[in-house]
Design a protein around this motif. Sequence first.
Motif, PDB file in Angstrom:
ATOM      1  N   GLY A   1       0.787  -1.226   0.000  1.00 52.90           N
ATOM      2  CA  GLY A   1       0.000   0.000   0.000  1.00 52.90           C
ATOM      3  C   GLY A   1       0.821   1.278   0.000  1.00 52.90           C
ATOM      4  O   GLY A   1       0.280   2.361  -0.208  1.00 52.90           O
ATOM      5  N   TRP A   2       2.122   1.176   0.218  1.00 54.99           N
ATOM      6  CA  TRP A   2       2.979   2.351   0.336  1.00 54.99           C
ATOM      7  C   TRP A   2       3.024   3.174  -0.957  1.00 54.99           C
ATOM      8  O   TRP A   2       2.949   4.394  -0.919  1.00 54.99           O
ATOM      9  N   PHE A   3       3.166   2.514  -2.103  1.00 59.57           N
ATOM     10  CA  PHE A   3       3.253   3.260  -3.368  1.00 59.57           C
ATOM     11  C   PHE A   3       1.974   4.060  -3.606  1.00 59.57           C
ATOM     12  O   PHE A   3       2.029   5.242  -3.949  1.00 59.57           O
ATOM     13  N   ALA A   4       0.819   3.441  -3.408  1.00 58.60           N
ATOM     14  CA  ALA A   4      -0.459   4.149  -3.585  1.00 58.60           C
ATOM     15  C   ALA A   4      -0.574   5.303  -2.594  1.00 58.60           C
ATOM     16  O   ALA A   4      -0.973   6.419  -2.969  1.00 58.60           O
ATOM     17  N   LYS A   5      -0.220   5.054  -1.346  1.00 58.41           N
ATOM     18  CA  LYS A   5      -0.307   6.087  -0.307  1.00 58.41           C
ATOM     19  C   LYS A   5       0.569   7.296  -0.640  1.00 58.41           C
ATOM     20  O   LYS A   5       0.231   8.434  -0.306  1.00 58.41           O
ATOM     21  N   ASN A   6       1.684   7.062  -1.326  1.00 55.62           N
ATOM     22  CA  ASN A   6       2.621   8.125  -1.671  1.00 55.62           C
ATOM     23  C   ASN A   6       2.463   8.602  -3.116  1.00 55.62           C
ATOM     24  O   ASN A   6       3.325   9.328  -3.625  1.00 55.62           O
TER      25      ASN A   6
END
Length: 133
Positions: A114-119
């Motif tokens: 989920g990190w890429f989407a969150k950033n």
Amino acid sequence: MTNLATAEASTKEFPLVMVQVNQQSFSLEYAHSRQQRAQGLMHRQQLCEECGMLFNFQRNKRAQMWMKNTYIPLDVAFIREDGSISEIHSMQANTAKLTKSRYSVFYAWEMNQGWFAKNAIKVGDIVTINAVE
């Protein structure tokens, strides 16, 4: 052992590399040898929010990543030699299922799921890789 001590112990095995994307900079563990790429993030119980690993395959290839003995669900961004992100996939923890790149890539960048989407980092973004620390 504290979380900080655990993080420090794990980074001693890997040098750090700075990457930039969308005017943001991140310090990542750098897996550039065959042995380092094979170990990756295996056996980690957690990964800090901004921690991750950049895998350098040393050549263009259709990459394959797996999560055997990796206890943290991760996302992987496959990166072409020109720095463009060609695809991003989610990977489930502790499975031998292969996640394959559809295209030839030079790098893979793993972060918490989920990190890429969150950033707001997405396919087509350009990643600049700076000198190893």
